[in-house]
Design a protein around this motif. Structure first.
Motif, PDB file in Angstrom:
ATOM      1  N   GLN A 209       3.544  73.364   8.275  1.00 44.13           N
ATOM      2  CA  GLN A 209       2.981  74.686   8.559  1.00 44.13           C
ATOM      3  C   GLN A 209       4.093  75.662   8.925  1.00 44.13           C
ATOM      4  O   GLN A 209       4.057  76.834   8.531  1.00 44.13           O
ATOM      5  CB  GLN A 209       1.976  74.596   9.722  1.00 44.13           C
ATOM      6  N   ALA A 210       5.080  75.186   9.677  1.00 39.80           N
ATOM      7  CA  ALA A 210       6.207  76.045  10.036  1.00 39.80           C
ATOM      8  C   ALA A 210       7.025  76.420   8.804  1.00 39.80           C
ATOM      9  O   ALA A 210       7.438  77.570   8.638  1.00 39.80           O
ATOM     10  CB  ALA A 210       7.087  75.348  11.071  1.00 39.80           C
ATOM     11  N   SER A 211       7.264  75.444   7.923  1.00 37.13           N
ATOM     12  CA  SER A 211       8.032  75.731   6.704  1.00 37.13           C
ATOM     13  C   SER A 211       7.316  76.726   5.805  1.00 37.13           C
ATOM     14  O   SER A 211       7.955  77.527   5.121  1.00 37.13           O
ATOM     15  CB  SER A 211       8.277  74.433   5.930  1.00 37.13           C
ATOM     16  N   GLY A 212       5.999  76.677   5.810  1.00 37.75           N
ATOM     17  CA  GLY A 212       5.235  77.542   4.921  1.00 37.75           C
ATOM     18  C   GLY A 212       5.060  78.951   5.422  1.00 37.75           C
ATOM     19  O   GLY A 212       4.532  79.801   4.701  1.00 37.75           O
ATOM     20  N   PHE A 213       5.485  79.223   6.652  1.00 38.74           N
ATOM     21  CA  PHE A 213       5.300  80.574   7.199  1.00 38.74           C
ATOM     22  C   PHE A 213       6.640  81.146   7.639  1.00 38.74           C
ATOM     23  O   PHE A 213       7.008  81.111   8.802  1.00 38.74           O
ATOM     24  CB  PHE A 213       4.316  80.557   8.374  1.00 38.74           C
TER      25      PHE A 213
ATOM     26  N   PHE B 246      11.656  68.676   0.607  1.00 37.16           N
ATOM     27  CA  PHE B 246      10.219  68.960   0.695  1.00 37.16           C
ATOM     28  C   PHE B 246       9.988  70.278   1.422  1.00 37.16           C
ATOM     29  O   PHE B 246       9.220  71.139   0.953  1.00 37.16           O
ATOM     30  CB  PHE B 246       9.506  67.818   1.428  1.00 37.16           C
ATOM     31  N   HIS B 247      10.651  70.466   2.554  1.00 35.15           N
ATOM     32  CA  HIS B 247      10.458  71.706   3.317  1.00 35.15           C
ATOM     33  C   HIS B 247      11.048  72.904   2.582  1.00 35.15           C
ATOM     34  O   HIS B 247      10.486  74.009   2.656  1.00 35.15           O
ATOM     35  CB  HIS B 247      11.057  71.547   4.710  1.00 35.15           C
ATOM     36  N   LEU B 248      12.151  72.693   1.880  1.00 35.95           N
ATOM     37  CA  LEU B 248      12.695  73.784   1.068  1.00 35.95           C
ATOM     38  C   LEU B 248      11.738  74.178  -0.044  1.00 35.95           C
ATOM     39  O   LEU B 248      11.583  75.363  -0.360  1.00 35.95           O
ATOM     40  CB  LEU B 248      14.038  73.370   0.463  1.00 35.95           C
ATOM     41  N   ALA B 249      11.083  73.185  -0.629  1.00 33.71           N
ATOM     42  CA  ALA B 249      10.145  73.464  -1.722  1.00 33.71           C
ATOM     43  C   ALA B 249       8.936  74.253  -1.247  1.00 33.71           C
ATOM     44  O   ALA B 249       8.276  74.929  -2.048  1.00 33.71           O
ATOM     45  CB  ALA B 249       9.687  72.150  -2.363  1.00 33.71           C
TER      46      ALA B 249
ATOM     47  N   VAL C 118      16.779  77.917   4.414  1.00 32.79           N
ATOM     48  CA  VAL C 118      17.504  76.657   4.225  1.00 32.79           C
ATOM     49  C   VAL C 118      17.826  76.034   5.580  1.00 32.79           C
ATOM     50  O   VAL C 118      17.662  74.822   5.787  1.00 32.79           O
ATOM     51  CB  VAL C 118      18.786  76.881   3.404  1.00 32.79           C
ATOM     52  N   ALA C 119      18.276  76.851   6.523  1.00 32.98           N
ATOM     53  CA  ALA C 119      18.593  76.342   7.859  1.00 32.98           C
ATOM     54  C   ALA C 119      17.364  75.725   8.512  1.00 32.98           C
ATOM     55  O   ALA C 119      17.439  74.658   9.138  1.00 32.98           O
ATOM     56  CB  ALA C 119      19.151  77.473   8.727  1.00 32.98           C
ATOM     57  N   GLN C 120      16.233  76.377   8.364  1.00 33.24           N
ATOM     58  CA  GLN C 120      14.997  75.849   8.956  1.00 33.24           C
ATOM     59  C   GLN C 120      14.631  74.494   8.356  1.00 33.24           C
ATOM     60  O   GLN C 120      14.287  73.552   9.078  1.00 33.24           O
ATOM     61  CB  GLN C 120      13.854  76.841   8.741  1.00 33.24           C
ATOM     62  N   ALA C 121      14.714  74.382   7.038  1.00 30.72           N
ATOM     63  CA  ALA C 121      14.393  73.110   6.385  1.00 30.72           C
ATOM     64  C   ALA C 121      15.331  72.001   6.848  1.00 30.72           C
ATOM     65  O   ALA C 121      14.898  70.863   7.101  1.00 30.72           O
ATOM     66  CB  ALA C 121      14.465  73.276   4.866  1.00 30.72           C
ATOM     67  N   LEU C 122      16.620  72.305   6.973  1.00 32.30           N
ATOM     68  CA  LEU C 122      17.583  71.299   7.409  1.00 32.30           C
ATOM     69  C   LEU C 122      17.342  70.895   8.861  1.00 32.30           C
ATOM     70  O   LEU C 122      17.467  69.717   9.224  1.00 32.30           O
ATOM     71  CB  LEU C 122      19.004  71.829   7.238  1.00 32.30           C
ATOM     72  N   LEU C 123      17.001  71.851   9.710  1.00 35.31           N
ATOM     73  CA  LEU C 123      16.743  71.543  11.117  1.00 35.31           C
ATOM     74  C   LEU C 123      15.508  70.657  11.276  1.00 35.31           C
ATOM     75  O   LEU C 123      15.515  69.694  12.058  1.00 35.31           O
ATOM     76  CB  LEU C 123      16.573  72.840  11.910  1.00 35.31           C
TER      77      LEU C 123
END
Length: 444
Positions: free
Chosen positions: A118-122, A4-7, A77-82
């Motif tokens: 919000q973090a994933s989107g920015f 979801f965060h990767l998307a 990718v790292a951010q989404a996994l974290l």
């Protein structure tokens, strides 16, 4: 959850909707670590070390992965996994205390909470490293594992200078609720000394002008301190948005006190960006609030109506969550990439904010319109405000937008700099999709 965060992040980058401020900045810093060099961020200035902006040496943990896959996508990718990793301890606590079905619902509600997406989107930010640590520390506090909570929270000092406030919250909780005086006082001291050391010594030492750039927004100033903390009403809206998705159950737990110091620091700032529900600033509070909500539910077992609280929390999260845009890049984006390919690998290029992260993996990228001419010694550069140009990189190439975005420099300043490029010896060598590539060709 990671998907979801990767998307939310990867397709956005592929559509050229990410920016140099901040994805490009962090890629330059991580690239420095990956190749055993200083984390120089030329988007901030020639030779500008990232540690002189924010104290984030923990970014070095991403260096091995970037060395294997040297691209901005590695950071996303790292951010989404974290962020997804932080769901594990929160869900584990919820299952233990609420039962499997309700616990999983609560964990999903947290994973889809608005502060995280919000973090994933920015773009990418260093606080992605904080979120799983905060989740583990808060869960440890909820279970009464005081020493483990402190151990999870201590690395926050290496992620960003303001994360010491969260460490201080952990220390205060251990002292007041856990009644572990020695451990609590030691943690509070570590938080205070670590934060002061980074802000007063380490960051200024790495900064080219010897200051902490963000200190001015927190200066005392005049006026009523209560009004500064509580007004304007945007601050109350953010507070409501933080706690309402948990049906205010988080306020039933003393763990909610961990949010006080970070929120007070943000609300004290004179920068309105810190008060808002946008950007990435609320991600670090999400694990605290949802663990506090789980604890609040546990403290109210006699109310049958709360049986459905996790389902309601998940419903709220789903209604608020954006639908990922998985559309393919438009023909204009494909054209833009072809135009940007004109800039050779290894080139020194001054790029517009929106173009910078498309180039940072293969070029030395500075920010346009802050640009020093290749033939100059540093005395001439496009800066309408007249600031010292000595820290601006030389750039033989420029990548500009025909319609500038207006950040971090104004549209007027950007257009003024573009009009001055031919006089300085730059010639357009490629155009398309609203982008122009310039090359310095003196005397032609």
């Amino acid at each position: 959850m990671a998907l979801f965060h990767l998307a939310l992040s990867l397709p956005k980058h592929w559509r050229m909707q990410t920016t140099g401020f901040d994805l490009g900045i962090f890629e330059e810093a991580v690239r420095g670590y990956a190749y055993f060099e200083r984390p120089v961020v030329t988007l901030k200035g020639a030779g500008f070390v990232q540690l002189g902006d924010h104290f984030s040496p923990a970014l070095a943990v991403l260096a091995p992965f970037y060395r294997l896959w040297p691209a901005p996508e590695t950071l996303l990718v790292a951010q989404a996994l974290l962020l997804a990793l932080s769901v594990v301890p929160v869900t584990g606590l919820a299952v233990q205390w609420l039962g499997r079905a309700r616990g999983v619902l609560a964990g999903l509600a947290y994973g889809l909470s608005w502060g995280l997406w919000q973090a994933s989107g920015f773009d990418f930010h260093e606080i992605a490293l904080s979120v799983p640590l905060i989740a583990c520390a808060t869960v440890a506090l909820a279970r009464g594992r005081w020493r483990a909570a402190v151990c999870w929270a201590l690395p926050l000092l290496l992620i960003k200078e303001d994360q010491g406030l969260l460490l201080a919250g952990v220390g205060g909780y251990v002292l007041l609720v856990g009644r572990r005086r020695g451990l609590g006082v030691a943690t509070l001291a570590a938080a205070a000394l670590g934060t002061l050391l980074t802000i007063l010594v380490l960051i200024p030492a790495a900064n080219p002008i010897g200051t902490y750039a963000y200190g001015a927004t927190a200066a005392p100033g005049g006026g009523d301190p209560f009004s500064r903390l509580l007004l304007p009403t945007d601050k109350w809206w953010t507070l409501a948005a933080l706690f309402a998705p948990t049906l205010l159950l988080a306020l039933r737990s003393p763990l909610a006190l961990l949010t006080v110091l970070p929120l007070a620091a943000r609300y004290w700032s004179s920068n309105p960006v810190y008060w808002s529900t946008g950007w990435h600033y609320n991600a670090v509070l999400m694990p605290i609030i949802f663990v506090a909500a789980i604890d609040g539910l546990r403290r109210l077992p006699g109310l049958p109506s709360l049986r459905y609280a996790p389902a309601v929390m998940l419903t709220i999260a789903l209604l608020a969550a954006p639908v990922p845009d998985l559309s393919r890049p438009s023909p204009d984006v494909l054209t833009a990439r072809q135009v940007l390919a004109t800039v050779p690998d290894g080139a020194r290029v001054a790029a517009a904010n929106r173009l910078a992260p498309q180039l940072t993996s293969r070029c030395t990228v500075s920010l346009f319109p802050f640009l020093t001419f290749p033939a100059d010694t540093g005395s001439t550069y496009f800066s309408p405000d007249g600031r010292d140009p000595l820290f601006r990189p030389v750039a033989e190439w420029a990548a500009t937008l025909d319609t500038p975005g207006g950040f971090p420099t104004s549209t007027a300043d950007d257009l003024t700099a573009q009009r001055a490029l031919p006089t300085a010896g730059y010639r357009p060598v490629a155009q398309g999709a609203g982008i122009t590539i310039w090359h310095w060709e003196p005397g032609r």
